[in-house]
Design a protein around this motif. Structure first.
Motif, PDB file in Angstrom:
ATOM      1  N   ALA A  78     -15.319  -0.619   7.536  1.00 53.18           N
ATOM      2  CA  ALA A  78     -15.843  -1.813   8.125  1.00 53.18           C
ATOM      3  C   ALA A  78     -17.346  -1.458   7.862  1.00 53.18           C
ATOM      4  CB  ALA A  78     -15.656  -2.123   9.566  1.00 53.18           C
ATOM      5  N   GLY A  79     -18.007  -0.218   7.998  1.00 48.76           N
ATOM      6  CA  GLY A  79     -19.136  -0.120   7.836  1.00 48.76           C
ATOM      7  C   GLY A  79     -19.584   0.093   6.240  1.00 48.76           C
ATOM      8  N   GLY A  80     -18.799  -0.122   5.530  1.00 46.45           N
ATOM      9  CA  GLY A  80     -18.999   0.236   3.966  1.00 46.45           C
ATOM     10  C   GLY A  80     -18.833   1.452   3.287  1.00 46.45           C
ATOM     11  N   LYS A  81     -18.218   2.540   4.129  1.00 41.83           N
ATOM     12  CA  LYS A  81     -17.882   3.625   3.611  1.00 41.83           C
ATOM     13  C   LYS A  81     -16.581   3.834   3.158  1.00 41.83           C
ATOM     14  CE  LYS A  81     -19.388   8.437   4.681  1.00 41.83           C
ATOM     15  NZ  LYS A  81     -20.117   9.364   5.595  1.00 41.83           N
ATOM     16  N   VAL A  82     -16.200   3.430   1.959  1.00 39.66           N
ATOM     17  CA  VAL A  82     -14.756   3.258   1.632  1.00 39.66           C
ATOM     18  C   VAL A  82     -14.242   4.545   0.904  1.00 39.66           C
ATOM     19  CG1 VAL A  82     -13.372   1.320   0.444  1.00 39.66           C
ATOM     20  CG2 VAL A  82     -15.273   0.728   1.553  1.00 39.66           C
ATOM     21  N   PRO A  83     -13.231   5.103   1.185  1.00 41.79           N
ATOM     22  CA  PRO A  83     -12.688   6.138   0.303  1.00 41.79           C
ATOM     23  C   PRO A  83     -11.575   5.365  -0.726  1.00 41.79           C
ATOM     24  CG  PRO A  83     -11.468   5.792   2.492  1.00 41.79           C
ATOM     25  CD  PRO A  83     -12.794   5.136   2.491  1.00 41.79           C
ATOM     26  N   ASP A  84     -11.345   6.120  -1.645  1.00 41.48           N
ATOM     27  CA  ASP A  84     -10.243   5.645  -2.579  1.00 41.48           C
ATOM     28  C   ASP A  84      -9.157   5.940  -2.160  1.00 41.48           C
ATOM     29  OD1 ASP A  84     -12.233   4.197  -4.491  1.00 41.48           O
ATOM     30  OD2 ASP A  84     -13.128   6.442  -4.383  1.00 41.48           O
ATOM     31  N   ILE A  85      -9.010   7.211  -1.824  1.00 39.82           N
ATOM     32  CA  ILE A  85      -7.378   7.969  -1.386  1.00 39.82           C
ATOM     33  C   ILE A  85      -7.507   8.758  -0.184  1.00 39.82           C
ATOM     34  CG2 ILE A  85      -5.767   9.510  -2.258  1.00 39.82           C
ATOM     35  CD1 ILE A  85      -6.936   9.188  -5.245  1.00 39.82           C
ATOM     36  N   ILE A  86      -6.347   8.618   0.483  1.00 44.04           N
ATOM     37  CA  ILE A  86      -6.564   9.587   1.586  1.00 44.04           C
ATOM     38  C   ILE A  86      -5.173  10.430   1.576  1.00 44.04           C
ATOM     39  CG2 ILE A  86      -6.115   9.219   4.385  1.00 44.04           C
ATOM     40  CD1 ILE A  86      -7.195   6.544   4.093  1.00 44.04           C
ATOM     41  N   SER A  87      -5.236  11.548   2.013  1.00 41.93           N
ATOM     42  CA  SER A  87      -4.156  12.397   2.058  1.00 41.93           C
ATOM     43  C   SER A  87      -3.601  12.275   3.538  1.00 41.93           C
ATOM     44  CB  SER A  87      -4.531  13.806   2.076  1.00 41.93           C
ATOM     45  OG  SER A  87      -3.342  14.693   2.215  1.00 41.93           O
ATOM     46  N   VAL A  88      -2.285  11.913   3.551  1.00 41.14           N
ATOM     47  CA  VAL A  88      -1.799  11.655   5.065  1.00 41.14           C
ATOM     48  C   VAL A  88      -0.350  12.082   5.373  1.00 41.14           C
ATOM     49  CG1 VAL A  88      -0.982   9.449   6.394  1.00 41.14           C
ATOM     50  CG2 VAL A  88      -2.785   9.067   4.739  1.00 41.14           C
ATOM     51  N   ALA A  89      -0.414  12.792   6.382  1.00 43.60           N
ATOM     52  CA  ALA A  89       0.872  13.463   6.677  1.00 43.60           C
ATOM     53  C   ALA A  89       2.138  12.458   7.236  1.00 43.60           C
ATOM     54  CB  ALA A  89       0.713  14.620   7.613  1.00 43.60           C
ATOM     55  N   THR A  90       3.162  13.092   7.364  1.00 44.58           N
ATOM     56  CA  THR A  90       4.234  12.069   8.045  1.00 44.58           C
ATOM     57  C   THR A  90       3.926  11.382   9.214  1.00 44.58           C
ATOM     58  OG1 THR A  90       5.822  13.597   6.883  1.00 44.58           O
ATOM     59  CG2 THR A  90       6.670  11.876   8.550  1.00 44.58           C
ATOM     60  N   GLU A  91       3.281  11.919   9.849  1.00 43.63           N
ATOM     61  CA  GLU A  91       2.726  11.611  11.360  1.00 43.63           C
ATOM     62  C   GLU A  91       1.792  10.336  11.415  1.00 43.63           C
ATOM     63  OE1 GLU A  91       3.398  16.115  12.017  1.00 43.63           O
ATOM     64  OE2 GLU A  91       2.800  14.598  10.330  1.00 43.63           O
ATOM     65  N   GLY A  92       1.115  10.281  10.214  1.00 48.50           N
ATOM     66  CA  GLY A  92       0.105   8.999  10.119  1.00 48.50           C
ATOM     67  C   GLY A  92       0.612   7.977   9.211  1.00 48.50           C
ATOM     68  N   GLN A  93       1.557   8.194   8.487  1.00 49.18           N
ATOM     69  CA  GLN A  93       1.715   7.211   7.443  1.00 49.18           C
ATOM     70  C   GLN A  93       2.319   5.813   7.869  1.00 49.18           C
ATOM     71  OE1 GLN A  93       4.775   8.948   4.832  1.00 49.18           O
ATOM     72  NE2 GLN A  93       3.402  10.808   4.607  1.00 49.18           N
ATOM     73  N   ARG A  94       3.160   5.670   8.791  1.00 47.00           N
ATOM     74  CA  ARG A  94       3.448   4.404   9.360  1.00 47.00           C
ATOM     75  C   ARG A  94       2.462   3.583  10.113  1.00 47.00           C
ATOM     76  NH1 ARG A  94       8.821   2.916  12.829  1.00 47.00           N
ATOM     77  NH2 ARG A  94       9.899   3.631  10.671  1.00 47.00           N
ATOM     78  N   LEU A  95       1.277   4.540  10.612  1.00 45.08           N
ATOM     79  CA  LEU A  95       0.208   4.016  11.373  1.00 45.08           C
ATOM     80  C   LEU A  95      -0.848   3.240  10.404  1.00 45.08           C
ATOM     81  CD1 LEU A  95      -1.300   3.578  13.991  1.00 45.08           C
ATOM     82  CD2 LEU A  95      -2.432   5.921  13.540  1.00 45.08           C
ATOM     83  N   PHE A  96      -1.011   4.126   9.374  1.00 47.23           N
ATOM     84  CA  PHE A  96      -2.070   3.681   8.336  1.00 47.23           C
ATOM     85  C   PHE A  96      -1.534   2.498   7.721  1.00 47.23           C
ATOM     86  CE2 PHE A  96      -4.663   7.239   8.411  1.00 47.23           C
ATOM     87  CZ  PHE A  96      -5.839   6.942   7.987  1.00 47.23           C
ATOM     88  N   ALA A  97      -0.022   2.206   7.267  1.00 46.78           N
ATOM     89  CA  ALA A  97       0.502   1.271   6.490  1.00 46.78           C
ATOM     90  C   ALA A  97       0.186   0.094   7.378  1.00 46.78           C
ATOM     91  CB  ALA A  97       1.878   1.430   6.137  1.00 46.78           C
ATOM     92  N   SER A  98       0.301   0.208   8.682  1.00 46.56           N
ATOM     93  CA  SER A  98       0.753  -0.850   9.666  1.00 46.56           C
ATOM     94  C   SER A  98      -0.797  -1.457   9.790  1.00 46.56           C
ATOM     95  CB  SER A  98       1.072  -0.580  11.120  1.00 46.56           C
ATOM     96  OG  SER A  98       0.372   0.504  11.596  1.00 46.56           O
ATOM     97  N   LYS A  99      -1.848  -0.987   9.417  1.00 51.62           N
ATOM     98  CA  LYS A  99      -3.407  -1.294   9.774  1.00 51.62           C
ATOM     99  C   LYS A  99      -3.775  -2.022   8.976  1.00 51.62           C
ATOM    100  CE  LYS A  99      -5.185   1.949  13.001  1.00 51.62           C
ATOM    101  NZ  LYS A  99      -5.839   1.055  13.799  1.00 51.62           N
ATOM    102  N   GLY A 100      -2.986  -2.336   7.622  1.00 49.98           N
ATOM    103  CA  GLY A 100      -3.415  -3.203   6.389  1.00 49.98           C
ATOM    104  C   GLY A 100      -4.488  -2.707   5.791  1.00 49.98           C
ATOM    105  N   LEU A 101      -4.635  -1.574   5.540  1.00 52.99           N
ATOM    106  CA  LEU A 101      -5.728  -0.687   4.878  1.00 52.99           C
ATOM    107  C   LEU A 101      -5.514  -0.083   3.588  1.00 52.99           C
ATOM    108  CD1 LEU A 101      -6.966   1.820   7.695  1.00 52.99           C
ATOM    109  CD2 LEU A 101      -8.136  -0.208   7.150  1.00 52.99           C
ATOM    110  N   LEU A 102      -4.209  -0.234   3.054  1.00 51.99           N
ATOM    111  CA  LEU A 102      -3.733   0.313   1.886  1.00 51.99           C
ATOM    112  C   LEU A 102      -3.184  -0.796   0.965  1.00 51.99           C
ATOM    113  CD1 LEU A 102      -1.054   3.165   3.602  1.00 51.99           C
ATOM    114  CD2 LEU A 102      -3.749   2.994   3.076  1.00 51.99           C
ATOM    115  N   GLU A 103      -3.460  -0.220  -0.333  1.00 51.38           N
ATOM    116  CA  GLU A 103      -3.006  -1.077  -1.450  1.00 51.38           C
ATOM    117  C   GLU A 103      -1.553  -0.846  -1.922  1.00 51.38           C
ATOM    118  OE1 GLU A 103      -3.538  -3.612  -5.139  1.00 51.38           O
ATOM    119  OE2 GLU A 103      -4.835  -3.316  -3.139  1.00 51.38           O
ATOM    120  N   PRO A 104      -0.686  -1.933  -2.044  1.00 47.32           N
ATOM    121  CA  PRO A 104       0.733  -1.657  -2.426  1.00 47.32           C
ATOM    122  C   PRO A 104       0.690  -1.097  -3.933  1.00 47.32           C
ATOM    123  CG  PRO A 104       0.370  -3.988  -1.455  1.00 47.32           C
ATOM    124  CD  PRO A 104      -0.945  -3.400  -1.585  1.00 47.32           C
TER     125      PRO A 104
END
Length: 417
Positions: A78-104
């Motif tokens: 939101a502040g303009g600091k945009v990563p291109d890729i994130i390394s996400v373990a199982t524990e965070g995958q559903r959470l990240f996908a549900s936030k609308g942050l990821l590209e299909p």
């Protein structure tokens, strides 16, 4: 990093497709501190040799859990600091996908279908199925799964030999395991294993799953932690503690060092303890065996997921990196430098690169995925972990009866999911 890995996994394909511009720089973020940067640098160095026009800059975010990490990333975007890729373990995958942050990733996968299929054809089909089933809230593909981890037992063969106890050739039951521990304690004074509660992936889930139990149902929508099988598992572990077969749970106990000194017979883990075994030069006196069984075989499974951020301005370059992660060359490279995951590619997980300078029985870790169960990771994973670990602590230390402790956790989990 969570259950999947302590450091990044390169289990992955040689890049093709996409046309990243010359001089592209990819920004990658991960949950962790600066100590993991060395491993990322090795990973990026290998990628740079294959794709010299693309540079990668990694940045660790030291967060308490995946919920805090996701909120931090959201705020930075939101502040303009945009990563291109994130390394996400199982524990965070559903959470990240549900936030609308990821590209299909479906259009990228379709464009490079041959490359992606070659990767998954060399991986256990469950890994692809689980990534789709548990990591997507809307049937779209957001992650390329990387390496995974299961749990088995690392055993000090010298302690077993000194006690006159044979390690199982096929498998052992909980009762076999306890009887072995009683004999080891009597003959050598060594502990059987370090029972704990702070790391559910190793301390709790193997006991539940090897008795047909879990914390949540298969859909991660209903609490099952107070089932009779789960209570039985907690009672068994409490029995090991009460019999003096474990050091006091929660105390200070340097597991690898104590095993090296002959004061510990076994400890649980995935691939990552192999690094300590090597560091202490114990490879020749350690053997890996499956977790003992209650009602059947069981192991948790956690895996890395690699997504592209929706806000990324370098999606083609990011996809090139993800494809390279799927290459056999990348998988072999990571296995050779001492990666802490089991390679998703079966040909590497069962190959000489992965088994070199590793304890006998290392293949048990890869075999466990065939009967393993994904570690439950709902969107409220951080809160769920607190409820589970607190209840397990109460159960195995005797603060509450196992039944009472797990019933309390059941009420909390039911309110979360």
């Amino acid at each position: 990093m969570g259950a999947a890995a302590a450091v990044p996994a390169a289990t992955a394909l040689t890049g093709c497709g996409g046309s990243p511009s010359s001089g592209s720089t990819l920004n990658l973020v991960y949950l962790g501190d600066a100590t993991q940067q060395k491993t990322f640098d090795k990973l990026f160095g290998a990628f740079a040799r294959a794709h010299p026009k693309i540079k990668i800059s990694a940045r660790g975010i030291a967060s308490k859990n995946w919920a805090e990490f996701a909120n931090t990333v959201s705020t930075q975007i939101a502040g303009g600091k945009v990563p291109d890729i994130i390394s996400v373990a199982t524990e965070g995958q559903r959470l990240f996908a549900s936030k609308g942050l990821l590209e299909p990733l479906d259009s990228y996968i379709e464009k490079d279908r041959e490359t992606v299929d070659a990767y998954f054809d060399d991986a256990d089909p469950r890994l692809r199925k689980w990534t789709s089933e548990y990591s997507s809230p809307d049937d779209k593909t957001y992650f390329i799964p990387g390496g995974y981890n299961t749990v088995a037992l690392y055993c000090n063969t010298e302690v077993f030999d000194k006690a006159g106890v044979d390690l199982p050739s096929d498998g052992w039951t909980w009762d076999d395991f306890k009887q072995a521990g009683l004999r080891i304690k009597k003959k050598t004074g060594a502990f059987l294993l370090p029972a704990g509660y702070s790391f559910p992936f190793v301390d709790i889930m193997p006991w539940l799953l090897s008795n047909g139990a879990s914390t949540l149902d298969a859909d991660w929508k209903k609490s099952t932690i107070a089932s009779p099988a789960a209570v039985e598992a907690a009672e068994f572990v409490k029995g090991l503690v009460d019999a003096g077969l474990s050091p006091k749970p929660g105390g200070t106990f340097d597991v690898p060092t104590q095993m090296d000194k002959g004061n510990l017979a076994t400890f649980g883990g995935g691939r990552w303890p192999t690094l300590d075994v090597r560091r202490l030069r114990m490879v020749d006196k350690v053997r890996i065996v499956p977790w003992p069984t209650g009602s059947g075989r069981g192991s948790p499974v956690g895996w890395d997921g690699w997504p592209i951020l929706k806000a990324s301005q370098n999606k083609d370059a990011a996809w090139t990196f993800l494809k390279w992660l799927m290459s056999k060359d990348a998988s072999v490279f990571f296995a050779e430098i001492g990666g802490t995951n089991i390679p998703a590619r079966n040909s590497v997980a069962t190959g000489p690169e992965f088994r070199k300078n590793a304890p006998k029985g290392t293949e048990v870790l890869a075999e466990a995925v065939t009967y393993g169960t994904p570690i439950p990771c709902p969107r409220q994973s951080a809160e769920a972990d607190v409820a589970v670990t607190r209840a397990w602590q109460e159960a195995i230390t005797g603060t509450k009866s196992p039944r009472e402790a797990l019933r309390s956790a059941d009420r909390k989990l039911s309110g979360l999911v």
